[in-house]
Design a protein around this motif. Structure first.
Motif, PDB file in Angstrom:
ATOM      1  N   TYR A  14       0.851  -1.189   0.000  1.00  0.00           N
ATOM      2  CA  TYR A  14       0.000   0.000   0.000  1.00  0.00           C
ATOM      3  C   TYR A  14       0.885   1.236   0.000  1.00  0.00           C
ATOM      4  CZ  TYR A  14      -3.025   3.727   1.528  1.00  0.00           C
ATOM      5  OH  TYR A  14      -3.697   4.919   1.614  1.00  0.00           O
ATOM      6  N   LYS A  15       0.540   2.222  -0.852  1.00  0.00           N
ATOM      7  CA  LYS A  15       1.395   3.392  -0.995  1.00  0.00           C
ATOM      8  C   LYS A  15       0.726   4.711  -0.623  1.00  0.00           C
ATOM      9  CE  LYS A  15       4.978   3.185  -2.457  1.00  0.00           C
ATOM     10  NZ  LYS A  15       6.276   2.919  -1.803  1.00  0.00           N
ATOM     11  N   ARG A 302       2.159   0.201 -10.657  1.00  0.00           N
ATOM     12  CA  ARG A 302       1.313   0.930  -9.718  1.00  0.00           C
ATOM     13  C   ARG A 302      -0.140   0.546  -9.971  1.00  0.00           C
ATOM     14  NH1 ARG A 302       4.515   6.588 -10.451  1.00  0.00           N
ATOM     15  NH2 ARG A 302       4.195   5.942 -12.611  1.00  0.00           N
ATOM     16  N   ILE A 303      -0.832   0.150  -8.910  1.00  0.00           N
ATOM     17  CA  ILE A 303      -2.213  -0.320  -8.978  1.00  0.00           C
ATOM     18  C   ILE A 303      -3.102   0.812  -8.472  1.00  0.00           C
ATOM     19  CG2 ILE A 303      -3.825  -2.113  -8.237  1.00  0.00           C
ATOM     20  CD1 ILE A 303      -1.094  -3.676  -7.440  1.00  0.00           C
ATOM     21  N   HIS A 311     -15.105   8.603  -2.874  1.00  0.00           N
ATOM     22  CA  HIS A 311     -14.681   9.741  -3.707  1.00  0.00           C
ATOM     23  C   HIS A 311     -13.158   9.913  -3.685  1.00  0.00           C
ATOM     24  CE1 HIS A 311     -18.935  10.784  -3.766  1.00  0.00           C
ATOM     25  NE2 HIS A 311     -18.935  10.735  -2.448  1.00  0.00           N
ATOM     26  N   ARG A 312     -12.436   8.816  -3.881  1.00  0.00           N
ATOM     27  CA  ARG A 312     -10.977   8.898  -3.789  1.00  0.00           C
ATOM     28  C   ARG A 312     -10.339   7.771  -4.600  1.00  0.00           C
ATOM     29  NH1 ARG A 312     -10.331   6.612   2.459  1.00  0.00           N
ATOM     30  NH2 ARG A 312     -10.889   4.449   1.971  1.00  0.00           N
ATOM     31  N   LEU A 313      -9.009   7.825  -4.665  1.00  0.00           N
ATOM     32  CA  LEU A 313      -8.198   6.760  -5.241  1.00  0.00           C
ATOM     33  C   LEU A 313      -7.303   6.185  -4.159  1.00  0.00           C
ATOM     34  CD1 LEU A 313      -6.947   8.585  -8.488  1.00  0.00           C
ATOM     35  CD2 LEU A 313      -9.090   7.333  -8.164  1.00  0.00           C
ATOM     36  N   GLN A 314      -7.101   4.869  -4.187  1.00  0.00           N
ATOM     37  CA  GLN A 314      -6.064   4.234  -3.377  1.00  0.00           C
ATOM     38  C   GLN A 314      -5.031   3.620  -4.317  1.00  0.00           C
ATOM     39  OE1 GLN A 314      -6.638   2.173   0.307  1.00  0.00           O
ATOM     40  NE2 GLN A 314      -8.835   2.643   0.369  1.00  0.00           N
ATOM     41  N   ILE A 315      -3.765   3.698  -3.902  1.00  0.00           N
ATOM     42  CA  ILE A 315      -2.658   3.249  -4.747  1.00  0.00           C
ATOM     43  C   ILE A 315      -1.880   2.155  -4.032  1.00  0.00           C
ATOM     44  CG2 ILE A 315      -0.689   3.963  -6.145  1.00  0.00           C
ATOM     45  CD1 ILE A 315      -3.245   5.548  -6.727  1.00  0.00           C
ATOM     46  N   TYR A 316      -1.660   1.060  -4.737  1.00  0.00           N
ATOM     47  CA  TYR A 316      -0.756   0.002  -4.292  1.00  0.00           C
ATOM     48  C   TYR A 316       0.393  -0.125  -5.291  1.00  0.00           C
ATOM     49  CZ  TYR A 316      -4.148  -1.754  -0.846  1.00  0.00           C
ATOM     50  OH  TYR A 316      -4.992  -1.891   0.219  1.00  0.00           O
TER      51      TYR A 316
END
Length: 329
Positions: A14-15, A302-303, A311-316
């Motif tokens: 998780y980033k 990057r995922i 209402h957001r983005l999560q980055i892995y």
């Protein structure tokens, strides 16, 4: 807080997350699809709420920098009412499917309107609630023709090429297909939303395989990285499921946004009453994915996951250099 999951010789870290509800600049209103541009540029299609004037494409960087808002709500030139999918051609021109008026709307990467095409119907070349979009290596565009329960292929200027699929639950049949992607070999993966599965086809529509028929609940999107691993936005289960190229289940990403996104943090820090309320509350539901509608994986592994209700983005980040003596021999 960094979270790492390890499975079959792969590590998923998780980033980051970002986003806050809003109708302009560095905020999102139900991010329905994401496309990765050159460098760190992202394009995020905002679905809006109840047809309020908030549909737009947010052009932003992975470094949290807003660049531009592209398009607006309406049915005129440079507008769209109900975006369902987003894709970029090799020149980074932007294609948006409008589910309301059954059109494909086009912009260049700076947001200049280039044109639109499409018409409603169920004949070859006609559309009924188009959603997911994906380009192949020849810049031909695949469209999930959702209400017609089929996949259509067009040239980038809207010339009909081919069609395949029909309503049903058998191999090669579809029930309200949504997200779609094309891998490096030209094979096509379809999020078969109503059948709770991912189907893989050849470029000409020959059925090849099924993914996730025992794990998925209304999958909304699918992505494939350059190693062939398959990522599914499992909308109904509030997860992203990951599979090996042969269809074997690999790992589940559930969301790990313990830290607020920078823009959301500013909102909280400006409200002392909200700070106190959050100190008393169980915040774990906030960390986790909620109705993920889109997932994309770039060339750097990057995922990028879009959550409509948060209402957001999560980055892995997938670690392609991960060393595990059991698997990396």
């Amino acid at each position: 807080m960094a979270v790492t999951q390890i499975a079959a010789g792969r590590a998923f870290n998780y980033k980051d997350c970002w986003g806050a509800v809003g109708v302009s600049k560095n905020r999102f209103i139900q991010p329905i699809d994401v496309a990765k541009g050159a460098g760190d540029v992202l394009y995020v299609a905002n679905w809006g709420i109840d047809f309020q004037p908030s549909t737009r494409i947010t052009k932003i960087t992975l470094g949290h920098q807003w660049i531009a808002d592209i398009g607006s709500t309406g049915n005129g030139d440079g507008q769209y009412l109900w975006p369902g999918g987003l894709a970029l051609d090799r020149d980074e021109n932007i294609y948006v499917s409008d589910q309301s008026i059954n059109k494909i709307v086009m912009f260049d990467k700076d947001g200049v309107f280039l044109g639109k095409w499409g018409e409603a119907g169920n004949a070859d070349g006609q559309l009924n609630r188009p959603s997911g979009l994906a380009f192949d290596k020849d810049d031909n565009l695949y469209i999930s023709d959702t209400r017609n329960n089929r996949i259509q292929q067009f040239s980038k200027d809207g010339k009909f090429i081919s069609v395949w699929g029909e309503k049903g639950s058998g191999e090669g049949q579809l029930n309200m297909p949504w997200g779609i992607t094309v891998d490096k070999n030209g094979d096509v993966y379809v999020a078969d939303w109503g059948n709770d599965r991912i189907q893989k086809f050849s470029a000409d529509g020959k059925y090849l395989a099924t993914f996730g028929k025992d794990e998925l609940n209304r999958p909304s999107d699918v992505a494939v990285d350059k190693d062939g691993d398959v990522y599914v936005a499992d909308w109904g289960n509030n997860k992203v499921q990951v599979y090996e190229p042969n269809g074997t289940y690999l790992v589940t990403l559930i969301g790990d946004a313990v830290e607020l996104a920078p823009w959301a943090k500013k909102v909280v820090e400006a409200n002392p009453a909200l700070i106190k309320a959050r100190q008393r509350a169980n915040l774990e539901p906030e960390w986790r994915l909620h109705t993920p509608t889109t997932v994309t994986v770039d060339q750097d592994y990057r995922i990028i996951i879009g959550e409509t209700h948060h209402h957001r983005l999560q980055i892995y980040q997938k670690d392609s250099q991960y060393e595990d003596s059991q698997f990396n021999l």
